[in-house]
Write a protein that holds these residues in place. Structure first.
Motif, mmCIF file in Angstrom:
data_model
loop_
_atom_site.group_PDB
_atom_site.id
_atom_site.type_symbol
_atom_site.label_atom_id
_atom_site.label_comp_id
_atom_site.label_asym_id
_atom_site.label_seq_id
_atom_site.Cartn_x
_atom_site.Cartn_y
_atom_site.Cartn_z
ATOM 1 N N GLU A 1 -62.444 27.073 -8.895
ATOM 2 C CA GLU A 1 -63.866 26.767 -8.936
ATOM 3 C C GLU A 1 -64.174 25.556 -9.815
ATOM 4 O O GLU A 1 -65.137 25.562 -10.576
ATOM 5 C CB GLU A 1 -64.643 27.991 -9.456
ATOM 6 N N PHE A 2 -63.376 24.520 -9.753
ATOM 7 C CA PHE A 2 -63.611 23.363 -10.615
ATOM 8 C C PHE A 2 -64.966 22.704 -10.366
ATOM 9 O O PHE A 2 -65.636 22.259 -11.294
ATOM 10 C CB PHE A 2 -62.498 22.332 -10.413
ATOM 11 N N LEU A 3 -65.374 22.621 -9.109
ATOM 12 C CA LEU A 3 -66.597 21.888 -8.788
ATOM 13 C C LEU A 3 -67.841 22.583 -9.315
ATOM 14 O O LEU A 3 -68.779 21.920 -9.778
ATOM 15 C CB LEU A 3 -66.701 21.708 -7.270
ATOM 16 N N LEU A 4 -67.882 23.905 -9.267
ATOM 17 C CA LEU A 4 -69.103 24.635 -9.614
ATOM 18 C C LEU A 4 -69.522 24.436 -11.069
ATOM 19 O O LEU A 4 -70.659 24.019 -11.334
ATOM 20 C CB LEU A 4 -68.931 26.121 -9.302
ATOM 21 N N LEU B 1 -64.568 15.147 -8.021
ATOM 22 C CA LEU B 1 -65.265 13.911 -8.394
ATOM 23 C C LEU B 1 -66.013 13.267 -7.232
ATOM 24 O O LEU B 1 -67.186 12.894 -7.385
ATOM 25 C CB LEU B 1 -64.278 12.926 -9.027
ATOM 26 N N PRO B 2 -65.395 13.103 -6.054
ATOM 27 C CA PRO B 2 -66.163 12.515 -4.940
ATOM 28 C C PRO B 2 -67.405 13.319 -4.582
ATOM 29 O O PRO B 2 -68.440 12.744 -4.215
ATOM 30 C CB PRO B 2 -65.154 12.514 -3.784
ATOM 31 N N ARG B 3 -67.342 14.642 -4.695
ATOM 32 C CA ARG B 3 -68.503 15.465 -4.379
ATOM 33 C C ARG B 3 -69.566 15.377 -5.456
ATOM 34 O O ARG B 3 -70.760 15.472 -5.168
ATOM 35 C CB ARG B 3 -68.043 16.916 -4.157
ATOM 36 N N VAL B 4 -69.152 15.194 -6.697
ATOM 37 C CA VAL B 4 -70.128 14.964 -7.773
ATOM 38 C C VAL B 4 -70.877 13.664 -7.526
ATOM 39 O O VAL B 4 -72.106 13.595 -7.658
ATOM 40 C CB VAL B 4 -69.421 14.929 -9.139
#
Length: 286
Positions: free
Chosen positions: A102-105, A258-261
């Motif tokens: 869950e890195f992105l969340l 990172l790209p989604r951030v």
């Protein structure tokens, strides 16, 4: 001339969504979902954080058990990888926590001002340690209950530890972190249980079938091998672990998160600056 060609860029963007934030509905939904769930995870109390992390190790242990069974029966890493997908599916259905999953969340939640960097570090550190603790306990149970599978467990663990080169080891670690993080993000993008199961099976196929190196997953196999009498020292494991874990993190963070951030940065930064609230986003999304 087509009417859409006469529209300026801003008008075209607004036509892609029904909200007032000049952003596509899909990006708005992604920002809202990741920030909301990330904030919940960051603000878990210690008992909840520890238990979900331990069950993450146990749930993955179920996948390891299926992997060992199929690998000994068929000798196929591909089939064993698909069997391992059961563990990833258990993680999803049981709402457990796996390191790199869950890195992105939490990252989105912190950037949006809904949590702190200290909370994120706590989430990742506790998840990793408790994954290992739960995995060690399950590994002990596997070794105790299934003496006939010790050979397969030891052979698998040795393959993880004995890499051809440091470069290959780094690459396999990056791929594992990226694959697990992307797998989770794909699961969040659907409410269809059949699609979720397929994603888990394919992810297991890739991670296990290609021999990727994931610190929390492979460690359970290595622990089981050590308990089964393999000639693996604690120092050898720690050296391997110290290389794999940082590159798992880089794979999940740089390649996938990172790209989604960047894609949802305008919404995340707007939340941090107080230009709008999560309630505003929920109203726009509805």
């Amino acid at each position: 001339m087509d009417q859409s060609a006469q529209l300026d860029q801003g008008e075209q963007r607004r036509r892609l969504g029904t909200n007032d934030l000049d952003i596509e509905d899909e990006l708005l939904d992604e920002a809202l979902d990741t920030v909301s769930e990330g904030a919940e995870r960051l603000n878990r109390k210690w008992p909840e954080l520890i238990i979900t992390g331990m069950f993450g190790g146990i749930d993955v242990g179920l996948g390891i058990l299926a992997m060992v069974l199929v690998k000994q029966a068929t000798g196929s890493d591909v089939l064993a990888g698909m069997a391992f997908g059961v563990g990833l599916l258990a993680l999803k259905l049981a709402h457990s926590e796996l390191f790199t999953e869950e890195f992105l969340l939490p990252l989105n939640a912190v950037i949006a001002g809904q949590g702190t960097w200290v909370q994120m570090a706590r989430l990742w550190a506790v998840s990793l340690v408790t994954n290992l603790g739960g995995g060690l306990a399950f590994a002990g149970l596997i070794v105790l209950s299934l003496p006939g599978y010790h050979g397969t467990i030891i052979d698998t663990a040795q393959k993880y530890l004995d890499q051809d080169s440091l470069r290959a080891m780094i690459g396999l670690s990056l791929l594992a972190g990226a694959t697990i993080t992307l797998s989770t993000r794909m699961q969040q993008g659907t409410s269809n249980d059949v699609v979720t199961a397929i994603v888990c099976l394919v992810s297991g196929l890739l991670v296990i079938g290609l021999g990727m190196l994931h610190g929390a997953l492979n460690a359970i196999v290595i622990f089981a091998a050590m308990l089964a009498g393999a000639d693996i020292s604690i120092g050898q494991f720690l050296t391997w672990f110290a290389i794999v874990i940082p590159f798992n993190m880089l794979g999940g963070l740089l390649v996938i998160s990172l790209p989604r951030v960047i894609r949802t940065w305008r919404v995340l930064s707007g939340l941090r600056r107080g230009e709008f609230t999560l309630e505003d986003l929920e109203e726009q999304a509805s």
